[in-house]
Write a protein that holds these residues in place. Structure first.
Motif, PDB file in Angstrom:
ATOM      1  N   ARG A   1      31.321  56.888  65.807  1.00  0.00           N
ATOM      2  CA  ARG A   1      31.937  58.221  65.671  1.00  0.00           C
ATOM      3  C   ARG A   1      33.214  58.335  66.518  1.00  0.00           C
ATOM      4  O   ARG A   1      34.181  59.002  66.126  1.00  0.00           O
ATOM      5  N   SER A   2      33.220  57.688  67.670  1.00  0.00           N
ATOM      6  CA  SER A   2      34.390  57.786  68.554  1.00  0.00           C
ATOM      7  C   SER A   2      35.635  57.168  67.941  1.00  0.00           C
ATOM      8  O   SER A   2      36.759  57.447  68.385  1.00  0.00           O
TER       9      SER A   2
ATOM     10  N   THR B   1      31.392  58.451  78.579  1.00  0.00           N
ATOM     11  CA  THR B   1      32.777  58.810  78.235  1.00  0.00           C
ATOM     12  C   THR B   1      32.848  59.643  76.957  1.00  0.00           C
ATOM     13  O   THR B   1      33.849  60.329  76.720  1.00  0.00           O
ATOM     14  N   ILE B   2      31.792  59.585  76.123  1.00  0.00           N
ATOM     15  CA  ILE B   2      31.763  60.395  74.909  1.00  0.00           C
ATOM     16  C   ILE B   2      30.597  61.388  74.927  1.00  0.00           C
ATOM     17  O   ILE B   2      30.353  62.083  73.951  1.00  0.00           O
ATOM     18  N   SER B   3      29.899  61.468  76.054  1.00  0.00           N
ATOM     19  CA  SER B   3      28.771  62.380  76.181  1.00  0.00           C
ATOM     20  C   SER B   3      29.240  63.822  75.990  1.00  0.00           C
ATOM     21  O   SER B   3      30.236  64.254  76.569  1.00  0.00           O
TER      22      SER B   3
ATOM     23  N   LYS C   1      30.538  65.140  73.375  1.00  0.00           N
ATOM     24  CA  LYS C   1      31.577  65.300  72.348  1.00  0.00           C
ATOM     25  C   LYS C   1      31.000  65.506  70.956  1.00  0.00           C
ATOM     26  O   LYS C   1      31.535  66.283  70.169  1.00  0.00           O
ATOM     27  N   TYR C   2      29.931  64.781  70.655  1.00  0.00           N
ATOM     28  CA  TYR C   2      29.413  64.792  69.283  1.00  0.00           C
ATOM     29  C   TYR C   2      27.944  65.191  69.242  1.00  0.00           C
ATOM     30  O   TYR C   2      27.240  64.884  68.278  1.00  0.00           O
TER      31      TYR C   2
ATOM     32  N   TYR D   1      26.997  56.671  67.626  1.00  0.00           N
ATOM     33  CA  TYR D   1      27.910  57.547  68.373  1.00  0.00           C
ATOM     34  C   TYR D   1      29.193  56.811  68.755  1.00  0.00           C
ATOM     35  O   TYR D   1      30.276  57.412  68.775  1.00  0.00           O
ATOM     36  N   LEU D   2      29.099  55.532  69.022  1.00  0.00           N
ATOM     37  CA  LEU D   2      30.309  54.751  69.307  1.00  0.00           C
ATOM     38  C   LEU D   2      31.158  54.622  68.060  1.00  0.00           C
ATOM     39  O   LEU D   2      32.397  54.689  68.111  1.00  0.00           O
TER      40      LEU D   2
ATOM     41  N   ILE E   1      37.140  52.350  74.513  1.00  0.00           N
ATOM     42  CA  ILE E   1      36.602  53.137  75.624  1.00  0.00           C
ATOM     43  C   ILE E   1      36.877  52.470  76.967  1.00  0.00           C
ATOM     44  O   ILE E   1      37.216  53.130  77.958  1.00  0.00           O
TER      45      ILE E   1
ATOM     46  N   GLU F   1      38.398  59.644  65.714  1.00  0.00           N
ATOM     47  CA  GLU F   1      39.275  60.658  66.325  1.00  0.00           C
ATOM     48  C   GLU F   1      40.623  60.689  65.617  1.00  0.00           C
ATOM     49  O   GLU F   1      41.174  59.655  65.285  1.00  0.00           O
TER      50      GLU F   1
END
Length: 300
Positions: free
Chosen positions: A296-297, A109-111, A113-114, A293-294, A264, A300
């Motif tokens: 980082r989400s 779901t965040i692949s 993005k960052y 990375y989570l 998420i 937003e």
């Protein structure tokens, strides 16, 4: 102190994303150990008992560090080169992790993005350990407030162009404090005991980054850290993730991790540890990056 200028060019991986790294580094207005202006990072540090200031920028060729304050030598330039590589985890190949993200039910779901964000480390073990203790069971905002008070009370500062740049307090300085000196900064008695205790433990030579890395195996390093008073499983995993750059470090009880997965998955409750253990099986060997990375989400 005499002012010099020296450029140090540091190559970066093909997938390096400097802007994403700046997002992480700039997440708190109370951060006291570096300053971000535009795309430049300013940071004070101590080397061989002398204080320096470096400026880091990014261009088409990679990162460039410039010594703004302090005596230039080959040795200090090498120190900066090595420090920046470790700070931004530049030796890590993330291609396997990015492939993993695309296939994982949660991370996909965040692949994309960052991509290029690296784990921004804390190369100094004493700073990493005490910062983790500071952050135990309080909000990130208040943790930064406490760190700022600690640094400005007991760290060293360099003045450059009218601005103060700070270094983290030394082991020796903190080891010689009384609990009430930290209590005056709004540390709890327990945290004050832990932080001073860690400083004394390291001052005696009982713990060092080199000794931990010599243990080689993740489980042995984790066990060694949890022997220290005030260092539980979460703190040990955080330090292994951020200081020793161990990709399998997994602070499973982290509140930020729980909030990110809750968001998420559109959950009305925080995930249970059993669920996290099940979901994280796909992240084997990359748990630290999955968590980073989570986190980082949430920005937003």
């Amino acid at each position: 102190m005499t002012t010099f200028k020296e450029n140090i060019s540091i190559p970066v991986p093909h997938d390096f994303n400097y802007e994403e790294c700046l997002v992480f580094l700039g997440r708190s207005e109370s951060e006291v150990l570096h300053v971000i202006e535009g795309n430049a990072i300013y940071k004070a540090f101590e080397w061989n008992k002398e204080l320096y200031i470096m400026k880091i920028t990014c261009n088409a060729h990679g990162l460039e560090a410039v010594i703004l304050e302090g005596k230039v030598s080959d040795e200090v330039c090498q120190y900066i080169n090595d420090y920046v590589i470790e700070w931004f985890d530049l030796d890590r190949d993330l291609d396997v992790f990015f492939d993993l993200m695309k296939q994982d039910p949660i991370l996909q779901t965040i692949s994309g993005k960052y991509d290029g964000l690296r784990i921004i480390g804390i190369p100094d073990l004493f700073e990493a350990l005490t910062w983790a203790v500071i952050g135990q069971q309080i909000s990130l905002k208040f943790a930064y407030t406490l760190k700022k008070r600690l640094v400005e009370s007991f760290g060293q500062k360099v003045v450059y162009n009218g601005r103060h740049y700070w270094t983290y307090p030394s082991i020796q300085t903190i080891a010689n404090l009384e609990i009430e000196q930290l209590r005056a900064l709004q540390f709890t008695s327990r945290k004050a005991e832990y932080i001073i205790g860690i400083a004394k433990h390291m001052q005696k030579g009982n713990l060092s980054k080199k000794k931990l890395l010599c243990l080689r195996k993740f489980e042995k390093m984790h066990l060694e850290l949890t022997k220290i008073r005030g260092v539980g499983a979460w703190t040990a995993d955080y330090v292994l993730m951020k200081c020793l750059l161990q990709p399998e470090a997994f602070p499973i009880s982290d509140a930020g991790l729980h909030n990110a997965i809750k968001k998420i998955n559109n959950m009305h409750r925080k995930p249970e540890l059993a669920e996290l253990k099940s979901w994280s099986k796909n992240w084997e060997g990359w748990q630290a990056y999955a968590v980073f990375y989570l986190w980082r989400s949430l920005y937003e």
